[in-house]
Design a protein around this motif. Structure first.
Motif, PDB file in Angstrom:
ATOM      1  N   SER A   1      97.635  82.005  25.521  1.00 45.27           N
ATOM      2  CA  SER A   1      98.630  81.094  24.975  1.00 45.27           C
ATOM      3  C   SER A   1      98.163  79.655  25.112  1.00 45.27           C
ATOM      4  N   PRO A   2      98.257  78.874  24.065  1.00 46.80           N
ATOM      5  CA  PRO A   2      97.846  77.472  24.168  1.00 46.80           C
ATOM      6  C   PRO A   2      98.695  76.682  25.155  1.00 46.80           C
ATOM      7  N   ARG A   3      99.829  77.263  25.519  1.00 53.72           N
ATOM      8  CA  ARG A   3     100.702  76.578  26.466  1.00 53.72           C
ATOM      9  C   ARG A   3     100.627  77.188  27.855  1.00 53.72           C
ATOM     10  N   GLY A   4      99.527  77.898  28.159  1.00 55.43           N
ATOM     11  CA  GLY A   4      99.411  78.527  29.465  1.00 55.43           C
ATOM     12  C   GLY A   4      99.392  77.539  30.605  1.00 55.43           C
ATOM     13  N   TRP A   5      98.908  76.321  30.332  1.00 58.24           N
ATOM     14  CA  TRP A   5      98.840  75.312  31.390  1.00 58.24           C
ATOM     15  C   TRP A   5     100.215  74.842  31.834  1.00 58.24           C
TER      16      TRP A   5
ATOM     17  N   VAL B   1     105.854  74.031  35.378  1.00 61.21           N
ATOM     18  CA  VAL B   1     107.263  74.410  35.513  1.00 61.21           C
ATOM     19  C   VAL B   1     107.626  74.596  36.988  1.00 61.21           C
ATOM     20  N   PHE B   2     106.755  75.250  37.735  1.00 58.69           N
ATOM     21  CA  PHE B   2     107.029  75.481  39.155  1.00 58.69           C
ATOM     22  C   PHE B   2     106.883  74.196  39.969  1.00 58.69           C
ATOM     23  N   ALA B   3     105.999  73.302  39.533  1.00 58.56           N
ATOM     24  CA  ALA B   3     105.792  72.057  40.271  1.00 58.56           C
ATOM     25  C   ALA B   3     106.812  70.991  39.920  1.00 58.56           C
ATOM     26  N   ALA B   4     107.532  71.188  38.832  1.00 60.95           N
ATOM     27  CA  ALA B   4     108.439  70.142  38.346  1.00 60.95           C
ATOM     28  C   ALA B   4     109.504  69.732  39.367  1.00 60.95           C
ATOM     29  N   PRO B   5     110.181  70.669  40.066  1.00 59.28           N
ATOM     30  CA  PRO B   5     111.195  70.217  41.042  1.00 59.28           C
ATOM     31  C   PRO B   5     110.620  69.330  42.132  1.00 59.28           C
ATOM     32  N   GLY B   6     109.477  69.724  42.675  1.00 57.37           N
ATOM     33  CA  GLY B   6     108.859  68.903  43.704  1.00 57.37           C
ATOM     34  C   GLY B   6     108.418  67.551  43.169  1.00 57.37           C
TER      35      GLY B   6
END
Length: 296
Positions: free
Chosen positions: A12-16, A21-26
């Motif tokens: 997926s071109p959006r795999g990065w 997403v997981f780092a966004a809250p921190g």
């Protein structure tokens, strides 16, 4: 014989975006509570803002020029430097000694490790209140020594008393870090050195001490930051005295200038200057100690 054709795996071109997403809250918490206050303080430092007049005029670097011509700020910079040097040296030396003594097996040594670590988890205010009661002219320390020394009232001793209290509180942290380093030393290296005729001191100097270099790096940088941002101990023990700013650190001066004197722009300039000093000093020290680890 027919070979099965492998189907190419499509990425997926959006795999990065998944780690993001997981780092966004921190990252959001860090941006709100660290980056935003720093940027806001830097903006205030370029104005003549105060708490009662939010609409401020842009003054450029005038506040920075003012603080470096201010005797009280330069005095606080000197006080902070002396305090930091003591706080870096004492817990490091004491931490190594305590770690060597507690590097044993048994329930007694496990209990002692917990005892030494208790001050680290206590509030700085609680620690300061307890030590203030003991360091008073009629306190427990003078009674035990049979003297009447002004540990907190003598301008020549007050700063060293504060540095001792901070060092005492950080001793447990340094001891635990050094103890972890000691337990990471391979026993085979110590046995080989003993077979070669090395005594206890030589084994420690040539085998153990080089392997404690990462622990020393961590402790030194943490103690440097602790010394430069010292405020709670100063406020409780001496309130910047005795005398005219004899124990006033940079952090204490920032609070006094911003809230007691209502000079938000000037105090923000002091805070940004302290941030730059700590960042530069920590980076240089970290690089020097990391190079030492490689050399050892």
């Amino acid at each position: 014989m027919f070979l099965a054709r492998k189907t190419p795996v499509r990425r997926s071109p959006r795999g990065w975006s998944y780690p993001l997403v997981f780092a966004a809250p921190g990252l959001l918490v860090y941006a709100c509570f660290v980056l935003a206050p720093i940027l806001l303080s830097f903006g205030y430092s370029l104005t003549n803002a105060d708490l009662f007049h939010p609409a401020a005029d842009f003054t450029g670097v005038r506040n920075y020029l003012t603080i470096f011509a201010d005797d009280s700020f330069l005095r606080s910079l000197y006080v902070t430097t002396v305090l930091t040097l003591i706080v870096v040296i004492l817990p490091n030396v004491g931490g190594v000694a305590v770690a060597v003594l507690l590097d044993r097996r048994g329930w007694l040594y496990n209990a002692l490790r917990s005892v030494f670590f208790v001050p680290v988890v206590l509030s700085s205010v609680v620690v300061s209140v307890v030590w203030m009661a003991m360091l008073q002219d009629e306190g427990l320390i003078n009674r035990l020594l049979g003297t009447r020394v002004g540990w907190l009232s003598d301008p020549d001793l007050a700063l060293y008393s504060i540095a001792f209290v901070i060092s005492w509180q950080m001793l447990g942290f340094c001891s635990v870090v050094y103890l972890a380093g000691l337990q990471g030393v391979p026993p085979s290296l110590l046995e080989a050195a003993q077979i070669d005729g090395a005594g206890p001191w030589l084994r420690f100097r040539r085998v153990v001490w080089p392997m404690l270099a990462p622990a020393m790096t961590l402790n030194t940088v943490m103690l440097l930051i602790t010394g430069f941002k010292a405020y709670d101990h100063v406020q409780v023990l001496t309130a910047g005295g005795p005398g005219l700013g004899t124990t006033a650190t940079i952090a204490f001066t920032v609070i006094q200038t911003g809230f007691a004197e209502n000079r938000t722009g000037l105090s923000s300039a002091m805070a940004i200057t302290m941030l730059v000093i700590v960042a530069v000093a920590s980076s240089v020290l970290l690089r020097v100690l990391k190079r030492r680890e490689i050399d050892l």
